[in-house]
Design an enzyme around this catalytic site. Structure first.
Site, PDB file in Angstrom:
ATOM      1  N   LEU A 184      60.335  36.780 -71.553  1.00 39.98           N
ATOM      2  CA  LEU A 184      60.828  37.630 -72.648  1.00 39.98           C
ATOM      3  C   LEU A 184      59.698  38.454 -73.270  1.00 39.98           C
ATOM      4  O   LEU A 184      59.834  38.991 -74.362  1.00 39.98           O
ATOM      5  CB  LEU A 184      61.529  36.757 -73.708  1.00 39.98           C
ATOM      6  CG  LEU A 184      62.734  35.965 -73.166  1.00 39.98           C
ATOM      7  CD1 LEU A 184      63.303  35.031 -74.228  1.00 39.98           C
ATOM      8  CD2 LEU A 184      63.837  36.899 -72.645  1.00 39.98           C
ATOM      9  N   SER A 214      53.778  38.145 -74.272  1.00 39.56           N
ATOM     10  CA  SER A 214      52.428  38.733 -74.159  1.00 39.56           C
ATOM     11  C   SER A 214      52.414  40.168 -74.657  1.00 39.56           C
ATOM     12  O   SER A 214      51.530  40.566 -75.418  1.00 39.56           O
ATOM     13  CB  SER A 214      51.921  38.742 -72.720  1.00 39.56           C
ATOM     14  OG  SER A 214      52.316  37.618 -72.022  1.00 39.56           O
ATOM     15  N   ASP A 229      57.109  46.294 -70.161  1.00 42.79           N
ATOM     16  CA  ASP A 229      57.178  45.374 -71.295  1.00 42.79           C
ATOM     17  C   ASP A 229      56.486  45.960 -72.519  1.00 42.79           C
ATOM     18  O   ASP A 229      56.988  45.865 -73.644  1.00 42.79           O
ATOM     19  CB  ASP A 229      56.536  44.030 -70.935  1.00 42.79           C
ATOM     20  CG  ASP A 229      57.170  43.405 -69.709  1.00 42.79           C
ATOM     21  OD1 ASP A 229      58.271  43.825 -69.319  1.00 42.79           O
ATOM     22  OD2 ASP A 229      56.543  42.498 -69.132  1.00 42.79           O
ATOM     23  N   SER A 252      46.212  31.491 -84.602  1.00 44.15           N
ATOM     24  CA  SER A 252      47.640  31.510 -84.270  1.00 44.15           C
ATOM     25  C   SER A 252      48.364  30.372 -84.971  1.00 44.15           C
ATOM     26  O   SER A 252      47.930  29.214 -84.901  1.00 44.15           O
ATOM     27  CB  SER A 252      47.835  31.365 -82.755  1.00 44.15           C
ATOM     28  OG  SER A 252      49.198  31.079 -82.491  1.00 44.15           O
ATOM     29  N   GLU A 294      64.566  46.161 -62.393  1.00 37.82           N
ATOM     30  CA  GLU A 294      63.562  45.081 -62.297  1.00 37.82           C
ATOM     31  C   GLU A 294      62.643  45.317 -61.107  1.00 37.82           C
ATOM     32  O   GLU A 294      63.113  45.659 -60.015  1.00 37.82           O
ATOM     33  CB  GLU A 294      64.296  43.745 -62.153  1.00 37.82           C
ATOM     34  CG  GLU A 294      63.642  42.625 -62.900  1.00 37.82           C
ATOM     35  CD  GLU A 294      63.686  42.832 -64.417  1.00 37.82           C
ATOM     36  OE1 GLU A 294      62.685  43.331 -64.964  1.00 37.82           O
ATOM     37  OE2 GLU A 294      64.709  42.510 -65.024  1.00 37.82           O
ATOM     38  N   THR A 350      60.765  47.671 -60.700  1.00 36.43           N
ATOM     39  CA  THR A 350      60.725  49.112 -60.400  1.00 36.43           C
ATOM     40  C   THR A 350      59.553  49.780 -61.096  1.00 36.43           C
ATOM     41  O   THR A 350      59.134  50.864 -60.683  1.00 36.43           O
ATOM     42  CB  THR A 350      62.027  49.796 -60.860  1.00 36.43           C
ATOM     43  OG1 THR A 350      62.274  49.418 -62.218  1.00 36.43           O
ATOM     44  CG2 THR A 350      63.209  49.391 -60.001  1.00 36.43           C
ATOM     45  N   TYR A 404      53.470  37.654 -58.122  1.00 37.95           N
ATOM     46  CA  TYR A 404      53.781  38.993 -58.636  1.00 37.95           C
ATOM     47  C   TYR A 404      52.833  40.021 -58.007  1.00 37.95           C
ATOM     48  O   TYR A 404      53.261  41.073 -57.532  1.00 37.95           O
ATOM     49  CB  TYR A 404      53.650  38.975 -60.162  1.00 37.95           C
ATOM     50  CG  TYR A 404      53.969  40.284 -60.850  1.00 37.95           C
ATOM     51  CD1 TYR A 404      55.255  40.572 -61.287  1.00 37.95           C
ATOM     52  CD2 TYR A 404      52.970  41.221 -61.088  1.00 37.95           C
ATOM     53  CE1 TYR A 404      55.553  41.767 -61.934  1.00 37.95           C
ATOM     54  CE2 TYR A 404      53.249  42.416 -61.741  1.00 37.95           C
ATOM     55  CZ  TYR A 404      54.536  42.685 -62.168  1.00 37.95           C
ATOM     56  OH  TYR A 404      54.819  43.866 -62.804  1.00 37.95           O
TER      57      TYR A 404
HETATM   58  C1  GLA Z   1      57.143  41.648 -65.650  1.00 38.48           C
HETATM   59  C2  GLA Z   1      56.096  42.765 -65.739  1.00 38.48           C
HETATM   60  C3  GLA Z   1      56.782  44.121 -65.843  1.00 38.48           C
HETATM   61  C4  GLA Z   1      57.818  44.296 -64.734  1.00 38.48           C
HETATM   62  C5  GLA Z   1      58.735  43.082 -64.652  1.00 38.48           C
HETATM   63  C6  GLA Z   1      59.668  43.153 -63.487  1.00 38.48           C
HETATM   64  O1  GLA Z   1      57.870  41.582 -66.842  1.00 38.48           O
HETATM   65  O2  GLA Z   1      55.274  42.573 -66.860  1.00 38.48           O
HETATM   66  O3  GLA Z   1      55.813  45.139 -65.794  1.00 38.48           O
HETATM   67  O4  GLA Z   1      57.201  44.555 -63.506  1.00 38.48           O
HETATM   68  O5  GLA Z   1      58.006  41.873 -64.555  1.00 38.48           O
HETATM   69  O6  GLA Z   1      60.559  44.198 -63.659  1.00 38.48           O
END
Ligand code: GLA
Length: 381
Positions: free
Chosen positions: A124, A127, A171, A66, A32, A34, A223
């Site tokens: 989850l 997006s 993601d 949608s 996470e 990373t 973030y």
């Molecule tokens: C979100 C971001 C990912 C990643 C995680 C943390 O999901 O979209 O790119 O950085 O947080 O691991």
């Protein structure tokens, strides 16, 4: 379901669709924060997915509807797209059109109907699912010939540059590239990937997902500032990215860093190690050994990276106290979901314990489900 999608599409857009595409949400097993440090991640795709039913339009208009929306169609000109001009959920699919066009791909307009069962704001990756399903649809509709990793990179570009969220690539890679029955071991620098077989059920385990229903939002600046902190630390250490700091050099590096950056670096370096450790256990068929690694990952996110919240901490604590082998928050944090590795027979007591703990703390009722590694983006019809 597919017939229904076609019928719904016709009711909204007045014509038959050309196809139906789907892309899943994900949970990350370990690794996470990373990905934007060029490190390692290990997500699985969820059975929950976003479906995009679509057809081409020849007038370069984009019409987005949608099933979870307000009943209106968002109608956009492909050639008028620019970062900042589209608000709401429509920015994600519109961003994919924009990213494709900007990268020089010969695309035109399209009618889309989006329908999703990926919980939103739950960490989850709803997006990424929406972006990747849209990209998969356009890839086929306009015969672009993009590979799954190329789809992921375009989806990430849409999110970074069009939606304005500075996420890493995990993601979108998970949503585009995961396979049924396997976790995706990804080197986010080289994009080298390995599908690591993960049959939890055969081994007598379940992966319990606990959506705390604390809405997480990566767009609110926290973030971005963590990411900036990591980049600053790498710069101070003279490294291209924190991935390049070997575990053996951690102690010395920490002494050279300002107090606010040191814990971030400690998390990233130890988290990359936890990914390696997890892979070793999986390759050795020692699934139960994952438990303590997950829980250690949570402690690091809570104490060093500081992206957990009281609800995710309580879910982890209650699950482990009730017999889970290990648990951790998953995804970006600031709310969202927790995963717990549980023996098959313990799913009910662990779930009950988490619900009871939330009740006594006065928190909203969490949503719990078990997840198996599911397929990535694909055409359904
Ligand atoms: C979100 C971001 C990912 C990643 C995680 C943390 O999901 O979209 O790119 O950085 O947080 O691991």
């Amino acid at each position: 379901m597919i017939d229904q999608a076609a019928t719904d599409f016709e009711a909204v857009h007045g014509a038959r669709p050309s196809g139906v595409w789907a892309a899943p949400g994900r949970v990350n097993l370990i690794g996470e924060h990373t990905d934007y440090n060029d490190g390692f991640v290990l997500p699985i795709a969820l059975p929950h997915a976003t479906r995009v039913t679509a057809r081409r339009r020849e007038d370069r208009r984009i019409r987005l509807y949608s099933a979870q929306g307000d009943g209106t169609i968002t109608d956009l000109a492909l050639d008028g797209l620019a970062p900042g001009v589209v608000a709401s959920w429509a920015a994600y699919p519109a961003g994919v059109f924009w990213a494709l066009a900007e990268a020089g791909h010969a695309i035109g307009g399209a009618d889309l109907l989006v329908d999703s069962d990926v919980p939103t704001g739950a960490g989850l990756s709803s997006s990424a699912a929406l972006e990747c399903a849209t990209a998969a649809a356009l890839n086929d509709l306009y015969e672009l010939g993009l590979s799954a990793p190329e789809i992921a990179l375009l989806a990430q570009r849409a999110e970074n540059a069009f939606v304005g969220v500075p996420c890493g690539v995990m993601d979108q890679m998970a949503s585009a590239c995961c396979t049924d029955g396997a976790a995706l071991f990804l080197d986010t620098r080289t994009l080298e990937q390995r599908h690591v077989p993960l049959d939890l059920e055969a081994a007598g385990f379940r992966l319990l997902v606990i959506d705390t229903r604390v809405k997480h939002d990566l767009g609110d600046g926290a973030y971005a500032s963590l990411r900036a902190g990591c980049e600053r630390a790498a710069e101070l250490l003279g490294l291209a990215a924190l991935r390049d700091l070997p575990a053996g050099g951690l102690a010395a590096a920490l002494e050279r860093l300002p107090a606010e950056l040191a814990p971030l670096v400690r998390h990233v370096v130890t988290e990359n190690q936890r990914v390696a450790e997890t892979i070793k256990h999986l390759d050795g068929g020692r699934i139960a050994e994952l438990g303590p690694v997950l829980t250690a990952g949570h402690a690091s996110l809570r104490d060093d990276y500081r992206v957990s919240c009281p609800e995710t901490d309580l879910a982890v604590e209650a699950a482990v106290a009730a017999g889970a082998l290990g648990a951790r928050m998953t995804g970006g944090g600031f709310g969202g979901s927790v995963i717990a590795l549980v023996a098959a027979g313990d799913v009910a007591p662990v779930s009950d314990a988490v619900r009871a703990a939330f009740r006594s703390a006065g928190y909203a009722e969490p949503v719990l489900f078990t997840a198996v590694p599911s397929p990535g983006a694909r055409r359904l019809a």
